[in-house]
Design an enzyme around this catalytic site. Structure first.
Site, short mmCIF file in Angstrom:
data_model
loop_
_atom_site.label_atom_id
_atom_site.label_comp_id
_atom_site.label_asym_id
_atom_site.label_seq_id
_atom_site.Cartn_x
_atom_site.Cartn_y
_atom_site.Cartn_z
N LYS A 229 -1.54 -13.44 4.35
CA LYS A 229 -1.90 -14.96 4.98
C LYS A 229 -3.36 -15.39 4.71
O LYS A 229 -3.48 -16.44 4.32
CB LYS A 229 -1.41 -15.03 6.35
CG LYS A 229 -1.55 -16.28 7.02
CD LYS A 229 -0.70 -16.26 8.51
CE LYS A 229 -0.82 -17.65 9.02
NZ LYS A 229 -0.05 -17.61 10.38
N GLU A 235 -5.71 -3.48 3.49
CA GLU A 235 -4.90 -2.82 2.80
C GLU A 235 -4.34 -3.56 1.66
O GLU A 235 -4.41 -3.02 0.45
CB GLU A 235 -3.80 -2.34 3.72
CG GLU A 235 -3.89 -1.47 4.99
CD GLU A 235 -4.66 -2.28 5.99
OE1 GLU A 235 -4.41 -1.66 7.17
OE2 GLU A 235 -4.68 -3.46 5.87
N GLY A 297 3.06 -13.76 10.66
CA GLY A 297 3.31 -13.04 9.46
C GLY A 297 4.63 -12.25 9.72
O GLY A 297 5.72 -12.00 9.04
N ARG A 298 5.09 -11.93 11.14
CA ARG A 298 6.54 -11.14 11.21
C ARG A 298 7.42 -12.08 11.06
O ARG A 298 8.78 -11.62 11.43
CB ARG A 298 6.31 -10.25 12.51
CG ARG A 298 5.98 -11.05 13.75
CD ARG A 298 5.53 -10.23 14.95
NE ARG A 298 5.19 -10.78 16.17
CZ ARG A 298 3.91 -11.23 16.02
NH1 ARG A 298 3.04 -11.13 15.17
NH2 ARG A 298 3.61 -11.86 17.44
N GLU A 383 5.12 -6.09 18.13
CA GLU A 383 4.13 -6.99 18.11
C GLU A 383 4.27 -8.13 18.64
O GLU A 383 3.16 -8.60 18.92
CB GLU A 383 3.90 -7.05 16.60
CG GLU A 383 2.62 -7.53 15.95
CD GLU A 383 2.22 -7.63 14.64
OE1 GLU A 383 1.54 -6.42 14.07
OE2 GLU A 383 2.61 -8.43 13.81
N HIS A 418 23.60 12.81 13.47
CA HIS A 418 23.13 14.24 13.44
C HIS A 418 21.71 14.49 13.34
O HIS A 418 21.28 15.40 13.00
CB HIS A 418 23.61 14.60 11.94
CG HIS A 418 25.01 14.42 11.64
ND1 HIS A 418 25.89 15.70 11.78
CD2 HIS A 418 25.90 13.61 11.27
CE1 HIS A 418 27.14 15.35 11.54
NE2 HIS A 418 27.18 13.86 11.32
N LYS A 548 -8.88 -2.21 13.78
CA LYS A 548 -9.50 -2.89 12.26
C LYS A 548 -11.08 -3.10 12.22
O LYS A 548 -11.76 -2.56 11.45
CB LYS A 548 -8.84 -3.99 11.90
CG LYS A 548 -7.30 -3.85 11.46
CD LYS A 548 -6.49 -5.08 11.61
CE LYS A 548 -6.90 -6.31 10.53
NZ LYS A 548 -5.97 -7.28 10.69
#
Length: 585
Positions: A229, A235, A297-298, A383, A418, A548
């Site tokens: 964005k 990253e 963003g999410r 978030e 499991h 950050k």
């Protein structure tokens, strides 16, 4: 006397009463004390119509919530909480759908719902009808048009690399919402994808992630989608710079013209920051797919962030994905709360988190294709609602005194059976669960789907009903009689299943693009409802910033062994010193 209209606007600056002081909340607390020890075994035994009353079917989605520790009175009280004038949930829903700046800390509208709306449905942000940018209107080429056209050009072999070969490899560089959404959807909708294309997703700044993704790819056939964005995400931009170097190293002659051609044919950006896109070396007029400040963003999988989805499954299926979400938007906005799937799920979550104190929550899709769905919802929920600052506080009451967002986790069934189902069935922690399943499979391998669904249904029944001590003892005695061996009383406790562990079952006919859009939208709206009731802002994420910021300050000391360590914390210094001593081969 005129009616009190104080909370007509739920996003006004005037304070809201503390949630725990509301009459509806205090009545729920009293009710909780009355029913906290009721067992689902008895609730089902005494009420043959329970499953029919505690289920909803709409938009092709069936929700069975009968295996929850609730009675008719519980649900009535929870709906009364949702309908409270002080909370203003119905007004809050309208505020979102009409473009009000409900993300108050950033003074932004929250309009991911506009991204999947009908082209002729106006959505206002201030004085602007944003649908002119978002969707197809006569004479206007929208972002959605561009995404679909670009995707089809890739799929038809019309987009070529610097050597003239068709693009066949797509590598998405993003993180968080710019990675989890498209990666999850592409995996979930693999039966609808073009198998001649290779799609890979790189998110981690760990160099191994990028290196492995590029290991067997031909640079001349590879397109990079840089999804950020701000176009400043550490990253993503670190990976983008390394990807650019990898591409340019493949050119036979790295002239300025060749570099421009290569970047133009092998990189596109999805961003809200054209200036940074240009600084990276891309042409915003031709290589930028815009998304907007009012898209979190999410919540951005519906936007140009979904470009890799459109490439994978094609424009028609991508539009069907959006239409599925739109169906749930209409359901959420217009259905009464008592038959509103996101609202029901939200209220059940609040019941367990705030009254029972169960703060862990499992997503269990009985579909291997939804393997990444729990991780996607983990970000969406944690978030969004991992907050403690109130949205409408009085002075001195800026922080909640009640629990908010749960810890979300999960795995596909039957794998989870499991792994961690031991804890779900017999552990000391009680974890409410959502079981998600589909009546049909896109892979009609004989017997598999029936066995998969048998496990889904059986697990929910076992969690709810359990097996009593008396039942275990009877079973052990019968087994001993058959074998002629003495029965073992010491095994009774070990084979006891307490039951009374709640779950929802969410079913659809099959997992197609339309249905996946519905599922995601259900959880988006569920999380929004919980945020409104908890009086928190579900649409900012200040909690990700401090780490950050500190990482930026510490980076010089890790990049240069001689640089000073910008921290007074003794642990931080000692850890960095250890890394320095062992960083060189």
């Amino acid at each position: 006397m005129a009616a009190d209209t104080r909370i007509q606007d739920p996003w006004e600056t005037r304070p809201r009463k503390k949630l725990t002081s509301l009459l509806e909340w205090r009545i729920l607390e009293q009710h909780f004390q009355e029913i906290r020890d009721l067992h689902l075994r008895e609730l089902f035994r005494d009420d043959p119509g329970r499953a029919e009353r505690f289920s909803v079917e709409d938009c092709g989605i069936f929700l069975d919530y009968s295996k929850n520790r609730v009675t008719d009175r519980t649900m009535e009280l929870l709906f009364s909480l949702a309908e409270s004038e002080e909370i203003g949930l119905r007004e809050a829903i309208e505020a979102m759908f009409t473009g009000r700046p409900i993300n108050r800390t950033e003074n932004r509208a929250v309009l991911h719902v506009a991204l999947r709306s009908r082209p002729d449905a106006p959505f206002q942000v201030g004085e602007e009808n944003i649908m002119e940018q978002v969707n197809s209107l006569p004479g206007i080429k929208s972002v959605l048009n561009k995404v679909c056209e670009f995707a089809e050009e890739i799929r038809q072999g019309k987009r070529c690399g610097w050597r003239g070969d068709p693009i066949t490899n797509i590598v998405n560089l993003g993180i968080g919402g710019s990675d989890l959404g498209p990666a999850m959807v592409c995996e979930a909708l693999r039966p609808y994808s073009d198998r001649s294309l290779t799609l890979r997703f790189v998110s981690n700044v760990d160099g191994s992630h990028l290196a492995e993704a590029l290991q067997d790819l031909d640079p001349a056939r590879t397109l990079f989608i840089v999804a950020s964005k701000t176009f400043t995400t550490t990253e993503t931009m670190t990976n983008a710079i390394s990807a650019r170097k990898w591409l340019l190293a493949s050119l036979p002659h790295a002239s300025a013209e060749n570099v421009r051609t290569a970047l133009a044919r092998h990189f596109v950006a999805v961003s809200a920051n054209p200036q940074k896109v240009a600084e990276f070396g891309l042409d915003p007029a031709n290589q930028l797919f815009v998304f907007w400040e009012w898209v979190g963003g999410r919540y951005s999988v519906w936007s140009a962030i979904g470009l890799p989805i459109a490439i994978a499954i094609g424009a028609k299926n991508f539009l069907s994905f959006l239409e599925g979400a739109r169906e749930i938007d209409d359901h959420f906005r217009h259905r009464p709360f008592r038959t509103n799937i996101p609202v029901i799920l939200a209220l059940l979550g609040i019941w367990y988190i705030n009254f029972f104190g169960w703060r862990s929550y499992a997503i269990l899709p009985y579909s291997q294709r939804l393997a990444r769905f729990p991780a996607y919802l983990q970000q969406l929920d944690m978030e969004s609602n991992g907050k403690q600052a109130r949205l409408h506080p009085a002075v001195g009451e800026e922080f909640v005194t009640w629990s908010t967002g749960p810890v979300v986790w999960g795995e596909p069934g039957t794998n989870g059976q499991h792994a961690f189902f031991q804890l779900l069935h017999q552990g000391t922690e009680i974890v409410p669960c959502d079981f998600i399943g589909f009546a049909q499979s896109d892979y009609p391998v004989p017997d598999h789907q029936a066995k998969l669904l048998a496990n889904l249904v059986a697990q929910t029944e076992a969690l709810a009903i359990g097996r009593s001590l008396e039942e275990v003892e009877t079973e052990l005695k019968e087994q001993a009689k058959k074998t002629g061996q003495p029965w073992r009383q010491d095994l009774v406790a070990h084979k006891y299943f307490p039951g009374n562990r709640p779950s929802n079952i969410i079913l659809a006919r099959n997992l197609d693009p339309h249905t996946l859009g519905k599922l995601i939208a259900i959880y988006e709206h569920k999380i929004f409802v919980q945020g409104v009731i908890w009086d928190i802002n579900s649409f900012d994420q200040w909690g990700v910033e401090l780490g950050k910021e500190l990482a930026g300050k510490l980076l010089p000391a890790l990049a240069d062994p001689q640089a000073p360590i910008a921290s007074e914390n003794s642990s931080t210094k000692r850890v960095i010193e250890w890394i320095r001593r062992h960083a060189t081969r």
